[in-house]
Design a protein around this motif. Structure first.
Motif, mmCIF file in Angstrom:
data_model
loop_
_atom_site.group_PDB
_atom_site.id
_atom_site.type_symbol
_atom_site.label_atom_id
_atom_site.label_comp_id
_atom_site.label_asym_id
_atom_site.label_seq_id
_atom_site.Cartn_x
_atom_site.Cartn_y
_atom_site.Cartn_z
ATOM 1 N N PRO A 17 18.932 73.906 12.552
ATOM 2 C CA PRO A 17 18.978 75.347 12.794
ATOM 3 C C PRO A 17 19.310 75.688 14.243
ATOM 4 O O PRO A 17 19.824 76.756 14.525
ATOM 5 C CB PRO A 17 17.572 75.828 12.415
ATOM 6 N N ARG A 18 19.067 74.792 15.183
ATOM 7 C CA ARG A 18 19.402 75.057 16.584
ATOM 8 C C ARG A 18 20.908 75.101 16.789
ATOM 9 O O ARG A 18 21.383 75.640 17.774
ATOM 10 C CB ARG A 18 18.797 73.976 17.482
ATOM 11 N N ARG A 19 21.671 74.529 15.871
ATOM 12 C CA ARG A 19 23.126 74.471 16.017
ATOM 13 C C ARG A 19 23.825 75.610 15.292
ATOM 14 O O ARG A 19 25.046 75.709 15.359
ATOM 15 C CB ARG A 19 23.652 73.129 15.531
ATOM 16 N N GLN A 20 23.092 76.432 14.579
ATOM 17 C CA GLN A 20 23.725 77.554 13.900
ATOM 18 C C GLN A 20 24.335 78.467 14.952
ATOM 19 O O GLN A 20 23.751 78.705 16.003
ATOM 20 C CB GLN A 20 22.729 78.313 13.042
ATOM 21 N N GLY A 21 25.522 78.942 14.694
ATOM 22 C CA GLY A 21 26.200 79.800 15.647
ATOM 23 C C GLY A 21 26.976 79.022 16.700
ATOM 24 O O GLY A 21 27.556 79.610 17.595
ATOM 25 N N GLU A 22 26.997 77.702 16.593
ATOM 26 C CA GLU A 22 27.737 76.865 17.533
ATOM 27 C C GLU A 22 29.231 77.092 17.320
ATOM 28 O O GLU A 22 29.724 76.971 16.202
ATOM 29 C CB GLU A 22 27.359 75.404 17.256
ATOM 30 N N ASP A 23 29.953 77.446 18.390
ATOM 31 C CA ASP A 23 31.389 77.635 18.242
ATOM 32 C C ASP A 23 32.108 76.293 18.358
ATOM 33 O O ASP A 23 31.483 75.253 18.610
ATOM 34 C CB ASP A 23 31.918 78.670 19.235
ATOM 35 N N LYS A 89 31.942 70.995 7.011
ATOM 36 C CA LYS A 89 31.151 72.223 7.079
ATOM 37 C C LYS A 89 30.878 72.623 8.521
ATOM 38 O O LYS A 89 31.005 73.788 8.891
ATOM 39 C CB LYS A 89 29.830 72.038 6.329
ATOM 40 N N GLU A 90 30.526 71.657 9.370
ATOM 41 C CA GLU A 90 30.271 71.960 10.782
ATOM 42 C C GLU A 90 31.504 72.578 11.440
ATOM 43 O O GLU A 90 31.386 73.545 12.200
ATOM 44 C CB GLU A 90 29.892 70.696 11.548
ATOM 45 N N PHE A 91 32.660 72.034 11.168
ATOM 46 C CA PHE A 91 33.887 72.522 11.798
ATOM 47 C C PHE A 91 34.267 73.913 11.286
ATOM 48 O O PHE A 91 34.633 74.782 12.074
ATOM 49 C CB PHE A 91 35.025 71.518 11.604
ATOM 50 N N PHE A 92 34.193 74.106 9.967
ATOM 51 C CA PHE A 92 34.568 75.413 9.433
ATOM 52 C C PHE A 92 33.593 76.496 9.891
ATOM 53 O O PHE A 92 34.001 77.604 10.230
ATOM 54 C CB PHE A 92 34.677 75.362 7.904
ATOM 55 N N GLU A 93 32.309 76.176 9.927
ATOM 56 C CA GLU A 93 31.332 77.149 10.419
ATOM 57 C C GLU A 93 31.555 77.454 11.892
ATOM 58 O O GLU A 93 31.372 78.586 12.330
ATOM 59 C CB GLU A 93 29.910 76.651 10.175
ATOM 60 N N ALA A 94 31.970 76.458 12.660
ATOM 61 C CA ALA A 94 32.198 76.646 14.096
ATOM 62 C C ALA A 94 33.349 77.601 14.382
ATOM 63 O O ALA A 94 33.391 78.220 15.442
ATOM 64 C CB ALA A 94 32.446 75.301 14.775
ATOM 65 N N VAL A 136 41.170 86.959 2.287
ATOM 66 C CA VAL A 136 39.888 87.579 1.955
ATOM 67 C C VAL A 136 38.734 86.601 2.221
ATOM 68 O O VAL A 136 37.692 86.985 2.738
ATOM 69 C CB VAL A 136 39.875 88.062 0.484
ATOM 70 N N SER A 137 38.953 85.320 1.922
ATOM 71 C CA SER A 137 37.893 84.347 2.147
ATOM 72 C C SER A 137 37.629 84.153 3.639
ATOM 73 O O SER A 137 36.511 83.842 4.038
ATOM 74 C CB SER A 137 38.204 83.006 1.484
ATOM 75 N N ARG A 138 38.638 84.355 4.473
ATOM 76 C CA ARG A 138 38.451 84.243 5.923
ATOM 77 C C ARG A 138 37.661 85.428 6.468
ATOM 78 O O ARG A 138 36.912 85.283 7.420
ATOM 79 C CB ARG A 138 39.790 84.156 6.636
#
Length: 140
Positions: A17-23, A89-94, A136-138
């Motif tokens: 959870p500390r990495r959420q919002g990581e660009d 997942k990490e990369f797409f969320e970033a 739309v998904s973006r």
């Protein structure tokens, strides 16, 4: 001995959870720190990304919202090859995008077979629809 992204006791990649919002810049900095013998230039070369582009992402001087998904996947594979545990997942969320579904050869072959059966006008319409779904998904 291979390098590992996580240390003993660290949560699995993508679950901290500390990495959420990581660009993307922060993600690349963190992952590159796990392999200090590797450089941004090596990552760029092995992932098929021009070094100035990768460097601009790291320095936050270039946007990341339109990065080709294949480039994100390529960076994941390079880090994995280097022994660093990471996930798409990490990369797409970033980069603030939903993670695309897994690519399956059978599903892709079926879609291509259906596409090839359509008249040309319907093929063009299908491509427009697919492009709209991606946009739309973006956003969502």
């Amino acid at each position: 001995m291979t390098n590992q992204q996580s240390l003993p006791g660290d949560p699995e990649p993508g679950h901290d959870p500390r990495r959420q919002g990581e660009d993307l810049a922060a993600l690349l900095e963190r992952l590159l720190a796990r392999v200090p013998e590797r450089t941004q230039k090596e990552l760029a070369a092995e992932a098929g990304i021009p070094y100035p582009t990768l460097n601009a992402w790291v320095n936050r001087t270039r946007g990341t919202s339109r990065i080709d998904p294949e480039k994100l996947r390529a960076m994941v594979e390079v880090f994995r090859h280097w022994g660093v545990r990471t996930t798409p997942k990490e990369f797409f969320e970033a980069v603030g995008r939903p993670v695309p579904g897994p690519s399956e050869d059978e599903r892709e072959a079926r879609l291509l077979k259906l596409y090839r059966q359509l008249p040309e006008a319907r093929q063009r319409a299908l491509l427009k629809d697919a492009e709209a779904m991606v946009q739309v998904s973006r956003i969502g």
